[in-house]
Design an enzyme around this catalytic site. Structure first.
Site, PDB file in Angstrom:
ATOM      1  N   SER A 133      -6.145   3.146  15.959  1.00 31.06           N
ATOM      2  CA  SER A 133      -5.730   2.327  17.114  1.00 31.06           C
ATOM      3  C   SER A 133      -5.975   3.122  18.381  1.00 31.06           C
ATOM      4  CB  SER A 133      -4.237   1.991  17.018  1.00 31.06           C
ATOM      5  OG  SER A 133      -3.774   1.479  18.252  1.00 31.06           O
TER       6      SER A 133
ATOM      7  N   VAL B 161       0.807  -1.227   0.000  1.00 28.20           N
ATOM      8  CA  VAL B 161       0.000   0.000   0.000  1.00 28.20           C
ATOM      9  C   VAL B 161       0.838   1.275   0.000  1.00 28.20           C
ATOM     10  CG1 VAL B 161      -2.046  -1.027   1.081  1.00 28.20           C
ATOM     11  CG2 VAL B 161      -0.259  -0.017   2.526  1.00 28.20           C
TER      12      VAL B 161
ATOM     13  N   LYS C 134      -1.453   6.408  13.345  1.00 27.93           N
ATOM     14  CA  LYS C 134      -2.850   6.063  13.628  1.00 27.93           C
ATOM     15  C   LYS C 134      -3.669   7.300  14.001  1.00 27.93           C
ATOM     16  CE  LYS C 134      -2.539   1.670  12.784  1.00 27.93           C
ATOM     17  NZ  LYS C 134      -3.250   1.102  11.638  1.00 27.93           N
TER      18      LYS C 134
ATOM     19  N   TYR D 246       4.112   4.686  15.190  1.00 31.64           N
ATOM     20  CA  TYR D 246       2.827   3.998  15.035  1.00 31.64           C
ATOM     21  C   TYR D 246       1.661   4.866  15.544  1.00 31.64           C
ATOM     22  CZ  TYR D 246      -0.579   0.151  15.450  1.00 31.64           C
ATOM     23  OH  TYR D 246      -1.692  -0.646  15.341  1.00 31.64           O
TER      24      TYR D 246
HETATM   25  P1  NAP Z   1      -0.992  -8.433  11.160  1.00 32.13           P
HETATM   26  O1  NAP Z   1      -1.444  -9.740  11.706  1.00 32.13           O
HETATM   27  O2  NAP Z   1       0.465  -8.100  11.172  1.00 32.13           O
HETATM   28  O3  NAP Z   1      -1.573  -8.265   9.677  1.00 32.13           O
HETATM   29  C1  NAP Z   1      -1.242  -7.173   8.871  1.00 32.13           C
HETATM   30  C2  NAP Z   1      -1.264  -7.612   7.427  1.00 32.13           C
HETATM   31  O4  NAP Z   1      -0.836  -6.509   6.611  1.00 32.13           O
HETATM   32  C3  NAP Z   1      -0.292  -8.767   7.151  1.00 32.13           C
HETATM   33  O5  NAP Z   1      -0.881  -9.673   6.272  1.00 32.13           O
HETATM   34  C4  NAP Z   1       0.885  -8.047   6.517  1.00 32.13           C
HETATM   35  O6  NAP Z   1       1.643  -8.877   5.654  1.00 32.13           O
HETATM   36  C5  NAP Z   1       0.180  -6.972   5.726  1.00 32.13           C
HETATM   37  N1  NAP Z   1       1.090  -5.896   5.339  1.00 32.13           N
HETATM   38  C6  NAP Z   1       2.219  -5.484   5.935  1.00 32.13           C
HETATM   39  N2  NAP Z   1       2.779  -4.477   5.253  1.00 32.13           N
HETATM   40  C7  NAP Z   1       1.975  -4.250   4.182  1.00 32.13           C
HETATM   41  C8  NAP Z   1       2.017  -3.343   3.105  1.00 32.13           C
HETATM   42  N3  NAP Z   1       3.030  -2.465   2.965  1.00 32.13           N
HETATM   43  N4  NAP Z   1       1.035  -3.373   2.183  1.00 32.13           N
HETATM   44  C9  NAP Z   1       0.017  -4.270   2.286  1.00 32.13           C
HETATM   45  N5  NAP Z   1      -0.068  -5.166   3.285  1.00 32.13           N
HETATM   46  C10 NAP Z   1       0.892  -5.146   4.232  1.00 32.13           C
HETATM   47  O7  NAP Z   1      -1.687  -7.214  11.946  1.00 32.13           O
HETATM   48  P2  NAP Z   1      -3.124  -7.126  12.630  1.00 32.13           P
HETATM   49  O8  NAP Z   1      -2.919  -7.213  14.099  1.00 32.13           O
HETATM   50  O9  NAP Z   1      -4.105  -7.995  11.943  1.00 32.13           O
HETATM   51  O10 NAP Z   1      -3.452  -5.587  12.328  1.00 32.13           O
HETATM   52  C11 NAP Z   1      -4.305  -5.168  11.278  1.00 32.13           C
HETATM   53  C12 NAP Z   1      -4.550  -3.678  11.437  1.00 32.13           C
HETATM   54  O11 NAP Z   1      -5.131  -3.415  12.704  1.00 32.13           O
HETATM   55  C13 NAP Z   1      -3.276  -2.842  11.367  1.00 32.13           C
HETATM   56  O12 NAP Z   1      -3.537  -1.616  10.731  1.00 32.13           O
HETATM   57  C14 NAP Z   1      -2.966  -2.594  12.812  1.00 32.13           C
HETATM   58  O13 NAP Z   1      -2.183  -1.441  13.002  1.00 32.13           O
HETATM   59  C15 NAP Z   1      -4.353  -2.446  13.381  1.00 32.13           C
HETATM   60  N6  NAP Z   1      -4.443  -2.647  14.814  1.00 32.13           N
HETATM   61  C16 NAP Z   1      -4.105  -3.835  15.365  1.00 32.13           C
HETATM   62  C17 NAP Z   1      -4.202  -3.989  16.736  1.00 32.13           C
HETATM   63  C18 NAP Z   1      -3.843  -5.277  17.424  1.00 32.13           C
HETATM   64  O14 NAP Z   1      -3.864  -5.310  18.662  1.00 32.13           O
HETATM   65  N7  NAP Z   1      -3.534  -6.359  16.728  1.00 32.13           N
HETATM   66  C19 NAP Z   1      -4.651  -2.927  17.522  1.00 32.13           C
HETATM   67  C20 NAP Z   1      -4.996  -1.733  16.918  1.00 32.13           C
HETATM   68  C21 NAP Z   1      -4.901  -1.604  15.560  1.00 32.13           C
HETATM   69  P3  NAP Z   1       3.022  -9.542   6.248  1.00 32.13           P
HETATM   70  O15 NAP Z   1       2.667 -10.247   7.501  1.00 32.13           O
HETATM   71  O16 NAP Z   1       3.477 -10.430   5.157  1.00 32.13           O
HETATM   72  O17 NAP Z   1       3.946  -8.382   6.501  1.00 32.13           O
END
Ligand code: NAP
Length: 246
Positions: free
Chosen positions: A141, A63, A158, A154
């Site tokens: 977030s 992205v 956000k 981060y």
């Molecule tokens: P995740 O398990 O790390 O999943 C993120 C996905 O995005 C992975 O498939 C990753 O691929 C992909 N990605 C990484 N860099 C990218 C890029 N440049 N372009 C396109 N795709 C890319 O994270 P998640 O916990 O599901 O988080 C999803 C969203 O929720 C994120 O925006 C995160 O900041 C937000 N969020 C998460 C939490 C939490 O507690 N988990 C809390 C608040 C907000 P690779 O793994 O191959 O890099």
């Protein structure tokens, strides 16, 4: 079904919260383009969605790269025609304290989380303006609101998404386009599994409900905002955090 025949583009949806959103939306009747930097994971998620009887394709997309974003939305337009819903989910972390933060780590997180959300939203809005409707939901977030030691890049990215969301909501409401954000607290995914167990136990003490959320908790909120139940809601942030920020 809350999203019957809606066409959805989701970034970073090969695993974690994005994948959960993609599958949950398909179960509500949506056709879904699963985009991710990891095409194998995206392909597997798209296959899972097709097995639910919905249309789905996998698109390889970083992205943060404008040329890839333009090409991805072109592919989407050719395959699906109409873009009803964009979910800006892709996000990364590169955590360390401010004084130790390298410029590259600042740039990487801002480029994926904030610039990526801008680039995808801009391409989506080009299509949505012509259609005179559209719905953009972006992943903020809880740390955008609370701050978090070790996450200056981060939390800034956000918080930026909140400003971006409100501005899009104001600029394009008259064209039938809505923009909202969700702000998850700590959700059980690969991103939070990277945090040492001892710190995770400490973190739970700050969550009134006492446990980390599940990707389903976030997906439910996104489906609400994507559905007609939320027709009169735009420019808002929906918090999903077990009470850790009120
Ligand atoms: P995740 O398990 O790390 O999943 C993120 C996905 O995005 C992975 O498939 C990753 O691929 C992909 N990605 C990484 N860099 C990218 C890029 N440049 N372009 C396109 N795709 C890319 O994270 P998640 O916990 O599901 O988080 C999803 C969203 O929720 C994120 O925006 C995160 O900041 C937000 N969020 C998460 C939490 C939490 O507690 N988990 C809390 C608040 C907000 P690779 O793994 O191959 O890099």
């Amino acid at each position: 079904m809350k999203l019957k025949d809606k066409n959805v583009f989701i970034t970073g949806s090969g695993q974690g919260i994005g994948k959960q959103i993609a599958i949950a939306m398909a179960k509500e009747g949506a056709n879904v383009a699963v985009s991710d930097i990891n095409i194998e994971n995206a392909g597997a998620a798209a296959q899972e969605i097709r097995s639910l009887g919905r249309k789905s394709i996998a698109i390889k997309l970083d992205v943060s790269k404008q040329n890839e974003v333009i090409a991805a939305f072109e592919t989407f337009k050719n395959e699906f025609g109409v873009l009803d819903i964009l979910v800006n989910n892709a996000g990364i972390t590169k955590d360390t304290l401010v004084l130790r933060m390298k410029d590259d780590d600042w740039d990487a997180v801002i480029n994926v989380n904030l610039k990526g959300t801008f680039l995808c939203s801009r391409e989506a809005i080009k299509l949505m303006v012509k259609q005179q409707h559209g719905n953009i939901i972006s992943m903020s977030s809880v740390v955008a609101f609370t701050g978090n030691p070790g996450q200056v890049n981060y939390s800034a990215s956000k918080a930026g998404i909140v400003g971006l969301t409100k501005t899009i909501a104001k600029e394009y409401a008259s064209r039938g386009i809505k923009a909202n954000a969700v702000a998850p607290g700590f959700i059980q995914t690969a991103m939070t599994e990277a945090i040492p167990e001892k710190i995770r136990e400490e973190m739970k003490k700050n969550i009134p409900l006492g446990y980390f959320g599940a990707p389903e908790d976030v997906a439910n909120a996104v489906i609400f905002l994507a559905s007609s139940d939320a027709d009169y809601i735009t420019g808002q942030v929906l918090h999903i955090n077990g009470g850790m920020y009120m």
